[in-house]
Structure formats: structure tokens, C-alpha cells
Design an enzyme around this catalytic site. Sequence first.
Site, PDB file in Angstrom:
ATOM      1  N   CYS A 118      15.990  36.173  15.319  1.00  0.00           N
ATOM      2  CA  CYS A 118      16.621  34.868  15.098  1.00  0.00           C
ATOM      3  C   CYS A 118      17.767  34.965  14.090  1.00  0.00           C
ATOM      4  O   CYS A 118      18.813  34.367  14.266  1.00  0.00           O
ATOM      5  CB  CYS A 118      15.599  33.856  14.602  1.00  0.00           C
ATOM      6  SG  CYS A 118      14.186  33.642  15.695  1.00  0.00           S
ATOM      7  N   VAL A 148       1.367  34.812 -18.954  1.00  0.00           N
ATOM      8  CA  VAL A 148       0.982  34.874 -20.366  1.00  0.00           C
ATOM      9  C   VAL A 148      -0.292  34.051 -20.513  1.00  0.00           C
ATOM     10  O   VAL A 148      -0.308  32.854 -20.223  1.00  0.00           O
ATOM     11  CB  VAL A 148       2.108  34.318 -21.255  1.00  0.00           C
ATOM     12  CG1 VAL A 148       1.664  34.278 -22.718  1.00  0.00           C
ATOM     13  CG2 VAL A 148       3.356  35.176 -21.100  1.00  0.00           C
ATOM     14  N   CYS A 192       9.022  38.657  14.248  1.00  0.00           N
ATOM     15  CA  CYS A 192       9.332  39.764  13.337  1.00  0.00           C
ATOM     16  C   CYS A 192       8.151  40.169  12.469  1.00  0.00           C
ATOM     17  O   CYS A 192       8.110  41.301  11.998  1.00  0.00           O
ATOM     18  CB  CYS A 192      10.563  39.455  12.483  1.00  0.00           C
ATOM     19  SG  CYS A 192      10.368  38.072  11.364  1.00  0.00           S
ATOM     20  N   HIS A 252      26.027  20.931  -8.638  1.00  0.00           N
ATOM     21  CA  HIS A 252      26.395  19.566  -9.019  1.00  0.00           C
ATOM     22  C   HIS A 252      27.621  19.564  -9.918  1.00  0.00           C
ATOM     23  O   HIS A 252      27.745  20.414 -10.803  1.00  0.00           O
ATOM     24  CB  HIS A 252      25.223  18.882  -9.733  1.00  0.00           C
ATOM     25  CG  HIS A 252      24.094  18.530  -8.806  1.00  0.00           C
ATOM     26  ND1 HIS A 252      24.222  17.559  -7.841  1.00  0.00           N
ATOM     27  CD2 HIS A 252      22.841  19.023  -8.687  1.00  0.00           C
ATOM     28  CE1 HIS A 252      23.095  17.468  -7.166  1.00  0.00           C
ATOM     29  NE2 HIS A 252      22.226  18.353  -7.650  1.00  0.00           N
ATOM     30  N   ILE A 265      13.655  21.044 -17.259  1.00  0.00           N
ATOM     31  CA  ILE A 265      14.903  21.463 -16.608  1.00  0.00           C
ATOM     32  C   ILE A 265      14.779  21.190 -15.101  1.00  0.00           C
ATOM     33  O   ILE A 265      14.514  22.084 -14.301  1.00  0.00           O
ATOM     34  CB  ILE A 265      15.230  22.950 -16.882  1.00  0.00           C
ATOM     35  CG1 ILE A 265      15.015  23.313 -18.339  1.00  0.00           C
ATOM     36  CG2 ILE A 265      16.663  23.261 -16.430  1.00  0.00           C
ATOM     37  CD1 ILE A 265      15.972  22.689 -19.334  1.00  0.00           C
ATOM     38  N   CYS A 302      11.970  31.025  15.062  1.00  0.00           N
ATOM     39  CA  CYS A 302      10.597  31.405  15.461  1.00  0.00           C
ATOM     40  C   CYS A 302       9.687  31.505  14.247  1.00  0.00           C
ATOM     41  O   CYS A 302       8.490  31.726  14.394  1.00  0.00           O
ATOM     42  CB  CYS A 302      10.582  32.678  16.305  1.00  0.00           C
ATOM     43  SG  CYS A 302      10.415  34.211  15.364  1.00  0.00           S
ATOM     44  N   CYS A 355      14.541  41.154  13.021  1.00  0.00           N
ATOM     45  CA  CYS A 355      14.421  39.701  13.157  1.00  0.00           C
ATOM     46  C   CYS A 355      15.457  39.238  14.169  1.00  0.00           C
ATOM     47  O   CYS A 355      16.655  39.376  13.944  1.00  0.00           O
ATOM     48  CB  CYS A 355      14.646  39.039  11.801  1.00  0.00           C
ATOM     49  SG  CYS A 355      14.819  37.260  11.870  1.00  0.00           S
ATOM     50  N   SER A 367      17.520  21.594  -3.376  1.00  0.00           N
ATOM     51  CA  SER A 367      18.604  21.399  -2.410  1.00  0.00           C
ATOM     52  C   SER A 367      19.667  22.497  -2.453  1.00  0.00           C
ATOM     53  O   SER A 367      20.491  22.590  -1.560  1.00  0.00           O
ATOM     54  CB  SER A 367      19.294  20.047  -2.636  1.00  0.00           C
ATOM     55  OG  SER A 367      18.359  19.002  -2.543  1.00  0.00           O
TER      56      SER A 367
END
Lengths: 494, 427
Positions: free
Chosen positions: A420, A182, A460, A61, A354, A455, A418, A57
Site C-alpha cells: 500500500c 523512572v 505486510c 501552529h 504542554i 490494508c 508493503c 494533528s
Amino acid sequence: MDKMRRPSDSETIFDVAVIGGGVVGCAVVRELSRYDLKLLLLEKEADLAEGVSKANSGVIHAGFNVSPGSLKARTNVEGLGRIYELAVELGVPHRRTGKLVVALGDEDRPRLEELKAQGDRNGVPGLEIVDEAAISRLAPGVLGRWALFSPWSGIISPYEFTIALAECAARNGARVMLEAPVVAIECRPDGFLLTTPRGSFMVRRVVNAAGLFADEVAALAGIADYRVYPYRGEYLITDKEAGAVLSMPVYPVPPRDDSFLGVHITPTVEGNILLGPSSDAVEDKRDTATTRAVMAQLKSEALTLVPELGRFPFIHSFAGLRPKLTDPQGRVKLVDFVIEESRVRPGWINLLGIESPGLTAAPAIAARVAEMIGARENWREKSEFEATREPAPRFAHLSDTERAGRVAGDARWGEMVCRCEHVTRAEVETALRNPFGVKTLDGLKRRTRCGMGRCQGGFCTPRIVEIMQKEGLPLAGMTKRGGGSDLFKGRLKS
Amino acid sequence: MNEAGGNGGDRTASLPVERHDVVVIGGGPAGLAAALGARRAGAGDVLLIEREKCLGGILNQCIHDGFGLFLYKETISGPEYAERLIEEVAREGVSVRTGAMVLDLGTDRVLRVNARDGYRLIRAGAVVLAMGCRERTREMIGIPGPRPAGIFTAGSAQNLVNLQNIRVGNEAVILGSGDIGLIMARRLTFERMKVKGVFEILPWVSGLERNVRQCLKDFDIPLELSSTVVEIRGRERVSAVVVARVDQDLKPIAGTDRLIPCDTLLLSAGLIPENELSKRAGVELSPLTGGAAVDESFMTSVEGVFSCGNVLHIHDVADWASFEGLTAGRNAAEFIQGKRGAGDKVRVGAGAGIRYALPQVVRRGAENVEINFRVTRPTRGTWVEVRGVSTGKTVARKKFPRLVPSELQKILVKPAIEDDLEVSSHD
């Protein structure tokens, strides 16, 4: 990328290798780059932030959702104290927006009080319970009877943050190696020999920040204490036109079991709005597929909080995975972060589980890692440490006079690639010359926003393909995100 | 730094403002014609702005023929069609700026334009919007699954194949039966790619029937109606798609899933008029067309701002976009010459069986108004009627032997219009 490989790599003994180029790994390597150390960051994908760190998101926090005394709580609140300043130092798009947790009826008010009390205990500043009138003043368009208002919460671009941390570390001498999973680890008395397809590296200490795969990486070193379970969260993202509807993240009252924070609505720093995430345990740590059922569910849940969102088109959907230590059957219930040195392998630091609020906590986790080993080893801070990173300027964010000046000085600023997101050729070429040699289409997208608009790259992509060829990248080497994600199947006619 | 989508704000004082009588935004079939129309109607200073390096718009990648039948009375390829319009534009003395993109259009007809030779502000006496459209994406269609490479909109694939000589894949499935998808099915087959099928969610084809014949049937490419792609497979590159039949509500029917291995998915599932600039200028849009609501002169709700071509509503034939451009350009010229009187307007609505009617408003008293419309579903032997809403009087009526949603139709209202109108169809 090959130019980064110096002949001395195989002979160099690195002081610390960080495995995993997500936000945690990059924060660690950036923190360690303050000291006079030989540092190596190994990332298995073709770019940084390709795992958990790119698909979340992007919320800063404040720390009221996490249990007092837990590592989550401590690193969250410590991280909050560092992240805004860090974002400024590194030139990462972010905003302190504040945040609302909304109760639709009186019956949920006690839950808000609990959250507030928990936040107060964690040391979260400024929390208050507000009423309907205050909700509509703070976030017009949001429905709710009561809300917990957190003035210090905010938003940040999680992948730009991650990339910026790595760039800053590299500027201070850290080696960042991509496409370097790794695959074998040999534990030696004086450290670890890490084998990757790009070479073997002798390192004295390892910080395992491999996210979803941290358990597998640990197992290579003979550490079998944990297992990471992927929980998928699907998101929808709206057209930027919806941006004006929402000023700050809006969350529902979280589910009782604390499994996740509930489907929320979050503005992004660029003015889109995110709906999500869902939470479903999945088998496969790479399963970021979206599903029809969840996309429908997200829309309906989000609209109960912000009905006005129904007017706007969704331009993209995606899914991220949470690296949890709690298994779906509930046999293992580990809800806290693991930040510890392995008992069986001294010199090996595990950073596991995490998940949220890991993005906010990352700078604090990094500081703890530095303390854990640095104090013991008398690390010396470099006088020449550069805390900042110069962000690439964005045409879309410039004023008229700045734009005119840029174009007058360099015609490439006058060539729109681009349409947009209003990205110019100058920005695309700069991004393609990034310090890590990332030349994937997704990597370019995260650095410039080409293809992130309405788009979705339809217009692009053909232009970018032309520019990539002029920059010396052959058609056969063009991928969406490295590996087998080739964009094309060659030429039609030679 | 964090002002999302900053557009320069109001710090414009230090930039000089260039002036032009008529500015046309977009140099495709509609915009080229609009520039011509404006010049021919006597506009002294017409500027045509095109974001690509050369004029022609999407015509340049349409190397198949079928263009020009109505405008030039013969069928030619897209680039040839563009070439003829471009020659006419040059002859008429239109100023042209290519490689220049309009980033913003204010309510005061001030444009912000970026190009290699400078970033400028331009004030226009009249503006003609001719920016065309964009394609519906995977996300707008809402196809679930992972996010592999190998998914292209049909128009992007057309650009890569026709203009850049790139093989976009080896085995393709095409979702949607729009014209570009049909044309690309044939094109990919010519280039020795395997097209495994075209799937259309509706019970009828979205593209022109001639394209179904010439692009699919002639090459034995399967077309399945009432079917759609319900899932994409493949982590890095597309490995397969799952298709399913749909019911009357267009919902997938359980148990009809079928896995089709392929490495490429082409999307030809609708076009969206690209009206971001129009919105910034305060132009009122029609929810039915996705384009501006216009009057019979193609003027939008904003005085002096006109709209034509695919940015106004989606056309099936480029020629019609050009005819619209000619008219819009002429009216833009008349606007700056002060020839267009104000007056109150009546509404034109879409009634039974009609998806939309355009123009959406007409000046009271206007005569010989041609109304464009599309039907909601295919029918035969249908009467289409235009009626006064309050008087109930029929002002135009025409019988069509066959009507399909893919074909734009027209009906002429000869008498002076005095009342709100409604267009409807009756089997």
C-alpha cells in the site's frame, strides 16, 4: 538494546537527565546536546513518541489561538521561527501549507477578527481575513463565507520529528534509554538518583518532560504542585485518495471557552486526511480508546466544512490524550504551559501541561530550558556539534531513475514489503537497525510506513515477521509496542 | 521530499521501456488462467507478473480442499489447484516474473515494475488486471476501543498459521462469516486454539453453506447471526470483545451486550477488490462491485485493459475466477490481434432484488452473453429475468430453486442484445 548499556552507566554522573521521550523531551535533549554535557534521556515506553506526540494533528501552529503574553504564545511564535529550519536540518517530512479558520456565516466574522487581532499581538506574520472567493482559490472544496488565512502555518510528521530530534541528540553523544520508566527518585544534595528497571542513574539536573505523567514523576521527587488531567481526542484518517481534496488544514471557528480548537480537517505530509480531534476528559491517562459516538460525530462535523470528503473511505482511527492542567470540574484553571525550575528542588525543571501548540513550541521550550540552566553554569558549546540528521531514503518518494539506480546497487530495494505504501525490504531492514534498537511493529510503522496504508498491515505483517526473524528477533519477542502487546503466542509445531 | 506517494513522476526518459504483447498483473487463480487464455488465443508474448516469490496467489495459503470441482472436475487443495495451473502456464510458454510488483499503470498501458533484478518500465499491448482483493479491516468496519495486539484479518491469520507455523493466539472470536473466517475457525480448532464463536451482523451467512456445515457445525463452533462486535477490550493484547445483537438497520440493540473473554479477534467481514492500479490507469469502477465496469469481453472502460477474478468482483469459488481469467486473457489476445471491433454499447443494470450484474456494458448486437449476478437477500423459488429497458421485452428468464447472496449466479442471454438491459428477481 542491551548493547547501548555500557558498564560505566552506574558510575557516570550525568549532567542532565530528561525524563520523557516525547517531542518536548527530545527537543530538549537535542538542544542540550550542543553543549559539552553528559546527557541521558529516559523513556518508559519501547519507542519514542509513544504518548501525546504520536497522536495529534501534526499541525505547525502560527500562534493566533493563544493568549498574548502567555508562555504558550511566546513559545509558539518562537517555535514557528525555528521549526521549519529544524525540520530541514533533521530531514523530517513537513510542508508549509498555510491554514484556514473558516466561518460559515457572517455572524462568526467578528470572532475571526478577534483571532487575527490576537495573532497580530502575538507577532504572527501574514494573517489576513479572506472572503469566499479567496477560500475557494486557496482550498477548493472548502465551504465558508469568511476565513482567517495564516500563510505560515503548516504540517509536520510529529512522530518522525520526535524520533529525528532524538537521533540527532544521540549522534551528538546523548544516551537514549527506552523501556526505562523512572520508578523512584532520591533527592541528594548534589543531584538526583533516578531508579529505573534498567538501572539507577545519578544526575545533577532533571528536566521533567513526562507529558501526561509529568505530575507523577514530579511527585516522586517530592514536588506536588500540579496535576495533569488527560483529555482525549479521537481522530479518523482517510485513504490517501482523499489527499487531493485538501491543500491545507481547515479549522472551524473555535469554541468560546478555548478548551480546544474544534474538530478540524488536516492533510498529513503523506497525503492522508485527518478528521478530529474531539475533546473529552477521561479518568485514565492510558485510555486511548475510540468510541462509536465520537467517530460518527467527527464524520458529520468534518463534512460540513468539506463535503467532498464523504466520498473516501477511512482507513484508521485513533485517539490521543492532551495533558491539561485544567481539571474537568473547573476547580483548577491553569491554561498556560508550565516551564519552571522547582522552588523546592533546585536543579529540577518542570515542563508541564504542554498540550497544543506544544509540537510547534517544542524547539522554543528547549531553547528556554537551555537558557535557564546553561547561562548559570557557563555551558560550553561543542565545536563538533552536528545539527543535522540524515533521513532514511524512502522508495515511494524517489524518481524512476533513482529507483532504478537503488535497485541496481542493492537488490533489497527491489523487494516490496508493503504494497500500500510502497516500502521495500531495504527500508525495513534499515529501520530495524535503528540507533535505539526499537523493534516493535509500531516502531517500524512510524519509521517506514509499513502498515499505515489501506490494508492496515494485513499483507505486510506476515512479511515483516519473516524479516524480523532473519534479523534475529525471536517470535516471542515480537510486540506491537512493547510490554504485554505480544503479537503471537508461539509456534504451532516445533 | 514531501511529494506524498511520489510515483516517479515524468522523469522516465532515461529508462528503457520493455515491450510485451499481453501483460497479466497477478498470478493467482484468475491471472494464471488469463495468461493461459492469452497464449492459447495466439498471443505471442505473454508476461505474467506476480508480487509474491511464487505463483499461485492466495491459493498457496488455502491448504483446505474444495478447489477445482468445476475446472478439474475433482476437489483438490488450493496449492494443488495452483500447481496444475502453474504447470499449464509453463507448458504454454508464458514468461513469468515473480517477486515483481507493479507500482503504477499509466493510461497509456505503461507499467512501472519493481523487482530484485531491476526497476523497469514495461509497455503492454494489452493488460489483464488480476490483482485480487484485500480484506476489510477493523477500521473499515469501525469497531471502537483501544488498539491492542491480537486483531487479525482472517487471511493474514491464515498466512501466519499455514505458511509460518505461528500460533496467533489461544482463544479467538471471529467477526464475520466470510469463507476465510469459516475456514479459519476450523483451522484454529485443529491447531488446538479455542474458537469461542462466529458473529455475523447480517441475518444470513456471508460464506458458502458447505463451509458452515464443514467448518462450524462439525466442530460445535457457535454461529450467531444478527450479532456483531461493538467494542474491543485490552490495552496491550486483546482481553475480551463485547458483542451485541443488532436490529433490522444493523444497529446494536441496547441491553444485549455480552462480554466474551478472548485474546484474539479475527475479522472476516468482507473483501474489497484491490483496484488502486486500475484507478491510476483511469479505469471506471462500478460502485456496486468495487471492481471495474467491464463489457462482455471483460474489457474495462480503458481500451486494451481487461479485468478478471477478485479484482473485478468478489468470487465465492476460485474456479469461477479462473474461468473469467481464461476469457479475459483470450480477449486480450484478440485485442492485440485487432480482432475486436469497436461498436457502441448498451448498459446492463441491477434491478429489484439484484445487488449487481456483470458485465455492466455489452456491445450492441452481442449474442450468447452470460450475465453474472448476486442477489441482495436469500430467497426460494425465484424467477430471475433480464429485460430490455426501453422495449420491456424479456430476453432471458430462469427459475432458481434457492438464491443466496453468498453465491454468484449466472444467466445466459441468447438473442442479440439491442437495448439497455436490467436484471431483476421476482419471488
